[in-house]
Design a protein around this motif. Structure first.
Motif, PDB file in Angstrom:
ATOM      1  N   HIS A  79       0.843  -1.194   0.000  1.00 27.37           N
ATOM      2  CA  HIS A  79       0.000   0.000   0.000  1.00 27.37           C
ATOM      3  C   HIS A  79       0.885   1.254   0.000  1.00 27.37           C
ATOM      4  O   HIS A  79       2.000   1.235   0.547  1.00 27.37           O
ATOM      5  CB  HIS A  79      -0.880   0.038   1.246  1.00 27.37           C
ATOM      6  N   PRO A  80       0.397   2.349  -0.545  1.00 26.40           N
ATOM      7  CA  PRO A  80       1.171   3.600  -0.496  1.00 26.40           C
ATOM      8  C   PRO A  80       1.546   4.035   0.918  1.00 26.40           C
ATOM      9  O   PRO A  80       2.507   4.793   1.080  1.00 26.40           O
ATOM     10  CB  PRO A  80       0.229   4.614  -1.160  1.00 26.40           C
ATOM     11  N   GLY A 211     -16.330  -3.750  -4.928  1.00 28.08           N
ATOM     12  CA  GLY A 211     -17.252  -2.624  -4.975  1.00 28.08           C
ATOM     13  C   GLY A 211     -16.889  -1.721  -6.151  1.00 28.08           C
ATOM     14  O   GLY A 211     -15.948  -1.985  -6.898  1.00 28.08           O
ATOM     15  N   GLN A 212     -17.651  -0.670  -6.324  1.00 32.67           N
ATOM     16  CA  GLN A 212     -17.392   0.282  -7.416  1.00 32.67           C
ATOM     17  C   GLN A 212     -16.260   1.205  -6.978  1.00 32.67           C
ATOM     18  O   GLN A 212     -16.489   2.259  -6.406  1.00 32.67           O
ATOM     19  CB  GLN A 212     -18.662   1.064  -7.749  1.00 32.67           C
ATOM     20  N   MET A 213     -15.041   0.792  -7.272  1.00 34.80           N
ATOM     21  CA  MET A 213     -13.851   1.475  -6.769  1.00 34.80           C
ATOM     22  C   MET A 213     -13.096   2.166  -7.894  1.00 34.80           C
ATOM     23  O   MET A 213     -12.785   1.554  -8.914  1.00 34.80           O
ATOM     24  CB  MET A 213     -12.914   0.471  -6.095  1.00 34.80           C
ATOM     25  N   ALA A 214     -12.795   3.444  -7.684  1.00 37.82           N
ATOM     26  CA  ALA A 214     -11.909   4.165  -8.601  1.00 37.82           C
ATOM     27  C   ALA A 214     -10.488   3.655  -8.404  1.00 37.82           C
ATOM     28  O   ALA A 214     -10.155   3.061  -7.377  1.00 37.82           O
ATOM     29  CB  ALA A 214     -11.983   5.661  -8.317  1.00 37.82           C
ATOM     30  N   ASN A 215      -9.627   3.916  -9.375  1.00 38.92           N
ATOM     31  CA  ASN A 215      -8.246   3.438  -9.287  1.00 38.92           C
ATOM     32  C   ASN A 215      -7.501   4.000  -8.074  1.00 38.92           C
ATOM     33  O   ASN A 215      -6.689   3.308  -7.470  1.00 38.92           O
ATOM     34  CB  ASN A 215      -7.484   3.763 -10.578  1.00 38.92           C
ATOM     35  N   GLY A 223      -3.544  -1.658  -2.859  1.00 33.47           N
ATOM     36  CA  GLY A 223      -2.171  -1.734  -3.348  1.00 33.47           C
ATOM     37  C   GLY A 223      -2.014  -2.009  -4.830  1.00 33.47           C
ATOM     38  O   GLY A 223      -0.941  -2.384  -5.278  1.00 33.47           O
ATOM     39  N   PHE A 224      -3.087  -1.839  -5.627  1.00 35.05           N
ATOM     40  CA  PHE A 224      -2.983  -2.028  -7.079  1.00 35.05           C
ATOM     41  C   PHE A 224      -4.003  -1.131  -7.775  1.00 35.05           C
ATOM     42  O   PHE A 224      -4.916  -0.599  -7.150  1.00 35.05           O
ATOM     43  CB  PHE A 224      -3.234  -3.496  -7.462  1.00 35.05           C
ATOM     44  N   ALA A 225      -3.841  -0.971  -9.093  1.00 39.24           N
ATOM     45  CA  ALA A 225      -4.801  -0.226  -9.908  1.00 39.24           C
ATOM     46  C   ALA A 225      -5.046  -1.005 -11.192  1.00 39.24           C
ATOM     47  O   ALA A 225      -4.213  -1.809 -11.615  1.00 39.24           O
ATOM     48  CB  ALA A 225      -4.260   1.167 -10.228  1.00 39.24           C
ATOM     49  N   GLU A 226      -6.202  -0.778 -11.813  1.00 40.66           N
ATOM     50  CA  GLU A 226      -6.514  -1.454 -13.080  1.00 40.66           C
ATOM     51  C   GLU A 226      -5.990  -0.626 -14.251  1.00 40.66           C
ATOM     52  O   GLU A 226      -6.231   0.578 -14.322  1.00 40.66           O
ATOM     53  CB  GLU A 226      -8.027  -1.624 -13.235  1.00 40.66           C
ATOM     54  N   PRO A 227      -5.286  -1.261 -15.198  1.00 44.65           N
ATOM     55  CA  PRO A 227      -4.791  -0.519 -16.372  1.00 44.65           C
ATOM     56  C   PRO A 227      -5.948   0.043 -17.193  1.00 44.65           C
ATOM     57  O   PRO A 227      -7.009  -0.583 -17.299  1.00 44.65           O
ATOM     58  CB  PRO A 227      -4.027  -1.581 -17.169  1.00 44.65           C
ATOM     59  N   GLN A 380       1.812   1.230 -11.163  1.00 45.42           N
ATOM     60  CA  GLN A 380       0.497   1.395 -10.533  1.00 45.42           C
ATOM     61  C   GLN A 380       0.112   2.874 -10.436  1.00 45.42           C
ATOM     62  O   GLN A 380      -1.031   3.257 -10.698  1.00 45.42           O
ATOM     63  CB  GLN A 380       0.489   0.749  -9.142  1.00 45.42           C
ATOM     64  N   ALA A 381       1.067   3.709 -10.047  1.00 44.06           N
ATOM     65  CA  ALA A 381       0.810   5.146  -9.937  1.00 44.06           C
ATOM     66  C   ALA A 381       0.467   5.732 -11.301  1.00 44.06           C
ATOM     67  O   ALA A 381      -0.404   6.605 -11.420  1.00 44.06           O
ATOM     68  CB  ALA A 381       2.029   5.850  -9.345  1.00 44.06           C
ATOM     69  N   LEU A 382       1.141   5.246 -12.340  1.00 40.00           N
ATOM     70  CA  LEU A 382       0.881   5.710 -13.701  1.00 40.00           C
ATOM     71  C   LEU A 382      -0.562   5.420 -14.107  1.00 40.00           C
ATOM     72  O   LEU A 382      -1.242   6.264 -14.700  1.00 40.00           O
ATOM     73  CB  LEU A 382       1.860   5.045 -14.671  1.00 40.00           C
ATOM     74  N   HIS A 383      -1.059   4.225 -13.789  1.00 41.74           N
ATOM     75  CA  HIS A 383      -2.438   3.874 -14.131  1.00 41.74           C
ATOM     76  C   HIS A 383      -3.428   4.799 -13.420  1.00 41.74           C
ATOM     77  O   HIS A 383      -4.444   5.197 -14.011  1.00 41.74           O
ATOM     78  CB  HIS A 383      -2.734   2.420 -13.758  1.00 41.74           C
ATOM     79  N   VAL A 384      -3.154   5.139 -12.164  1.00 38.46           N
ATOM     80  CA  VAL A 384      -4.044   6.039 -11.416  1.00 38.46           C
ATOM     81  C   VAL A 384      -4.052   7.425 -12.059  1.00 38.46           C
ATOM     82  O   VAL A 384      -5.119   7.983 -12.355  1.00 38.46           O
ATOM     83  CB  VAL A 384      -3.616   6.147  -9.936  1.00 38.46           C
TER      84      VAL A 384
END
Length: 400
Positions: A79-80, A211-215, A223-227, A380-384
């Protein structure tokens, strides 16, 4: 988790008896936690579960050890909140994550010093502050963030009760998240069931939904984001104070600046805006439509219009406006010119808060070799950042 064979929608993948869930109620120290429930209340509502985890994770004779052995030292949690502050700021500036992490860390320190430590000191036969440290507590907070489940309230209880406390659900917590998921968790009186929501081919990964989660929420909490463009639930924020700043910047006289200040105070009284609030933008519509509609409308009023509106306490008999209150992309493109200009300027100010521009990130994503040289955190940060900026640039085009 991969499908070993073809699956149809509605198939039960796993059924977990409620007796196999780990919670404050199934912990061996549940009676102790129950007796102390008044003193264990906190902003997060997680303290009883975290105390149960502190105890069981470090108890060599705990029958939960096979479960905890999957997380030997929590190093898989990235996690950040575990990133160095410099790296967090550099990679996530403008996304809202550094501010959320700062609040988390402050709350973790406060909970540990004001609730956890006094409780441990009053039960020295069970807890040892040298073993049950702040660092372990912080890791367990991240563990609960990433892997726990909260059972939804019944509809009739939603207005009267606070949210149910989190709990750990073995096996179900192995599944990864995807916005376009193919399974979800169902709650029954005797058990929890993971059920397919669409056909799944042999060898395909099975995805749950968190749930309906933003990146930015996924990276912050899991600790992750969707591309891009996978996360259809992604959002971007415009800080409410940024819209005020844009309105003040276009005010050409002291009198106009005073009017903006009065309009902002009025919006605060109506509880439409706040110093720490944000307007939330989705791919297809504004998710805080009432707040943004009212804010744009009031901040674009002349002194005479505002005086008349104030006298009516913000109420208008305007059914046509009520019908058009949904701020879809189409509705945004049809806003009155002053509202468009204010929103446009607010988006530009928001984009300035990032440390890089959209084109640079587009080029990086399109260059496979350069992308693969990035660290996991950088990816991961780039995807956000990229998802948020795409939404903001889309809005610029709609209101230009």
């Amino acid at each position: 988790m991969l499908a070993a064979e073809e699956l149809e929608a509605g198939e039960v993948l796993v059924s977990v008896p409620r007796s196999a869930l780990f919670s404050q109620h199934t912990s061996p120290i549940h009676a102790l936690l129950q007796d102390a429930q008044e003193s264990l209340q906190s902003q997060s509502g997680w303290v009883p579960l975290l105390l149960a985890l502190l105890h069981e994770y470090t108890a060599s004779n705990s029958h939960w050890q096979p479960y905890f052995s999957l997380w030997q030292d929590f190093r898989s949690l990235d996690h950040p909140m575990f990133w160095p502050e410099e790296e967090r700021t550099r990679l996530l500036q403008g996304t809202g994550i550094p501010e959320a992490v700062d609040k988390d860390l402050a709350n973790i320190h406060l909970e540990y010093s004001s609730i956890i430590l006094p409780f441990m000191e009053s039960h020295p036969n069970i807890f040892d502050p040298k073993l049950h440290t702040l660092e372990l507590y912080k890791q367990l907070v991240a563990f609960v963030m990433a892997y726990s489940f909260q059972e939804p309230l019944e509809e009739e209880d939603e207005d009267e009760k606070g949210p149910n406390p989190p709990m750990m659900v073995p096996v179900a917590d192995i599944l990864n998240h995807m916005a376009n998921h193919n399974a979800n968790l169902e709650y029954a009186p005797q058990c929890l069931r993971m059920v397919t929501t669409q056909p799944i081919g042999k060898g395909q990964e099975i995805f749950n939904t968190y749930g309906q989660m933003a990146n930015w929420q996924l990276l912050h909490m899991y600790g992750f984001a969707e591309p891009y463009p996978g996360n259809t639930n992604d959002t971007a924020d415009i800080q409410m104070v940024t819209v005020r700043k844009a309105a003040l910047q276009r005010a050409r006289s002291e009198a106009q600046q005073q009017l903006v200040s009065e309009q902002w105070d009025f919006l605060c009284q109506l509880e439409m805006v706040g110093e720490e609030g944000a307007f939330v933008l989705g791919w297809d519509e504004v998710l805080t439509e009432e707040e943004l509609s009212m804010t744009l409308k009031v901040l674009c009023m002349s002194e005479e219009e505002f005086k008349e509106y104030k006298e009516q306490d913000g109420w208008e008999d305007d059914s046509e406006e009520e019908e058009n209150s949904t701020l879809s992309n189409e509705a945004l493109s049809k806003l009155k010119t002053p509202c468009k200009k204010l929103l446009y300027d607010s988006v530009l100010l928001t984009l300035e808060s990032y440390g890089s521009d959209l084109k640079a990130e587009q080029d990086l994503l399109n260059n496979k070799e350069a992308y693969e040289k990035l660290s996991r955190r950088e990816q991961q940060a780039l995807h956000v950042r990229y998802g948020q900026k795409r939404i903001l640039h889309q809005l610029l085009e709609l209101v230009h």
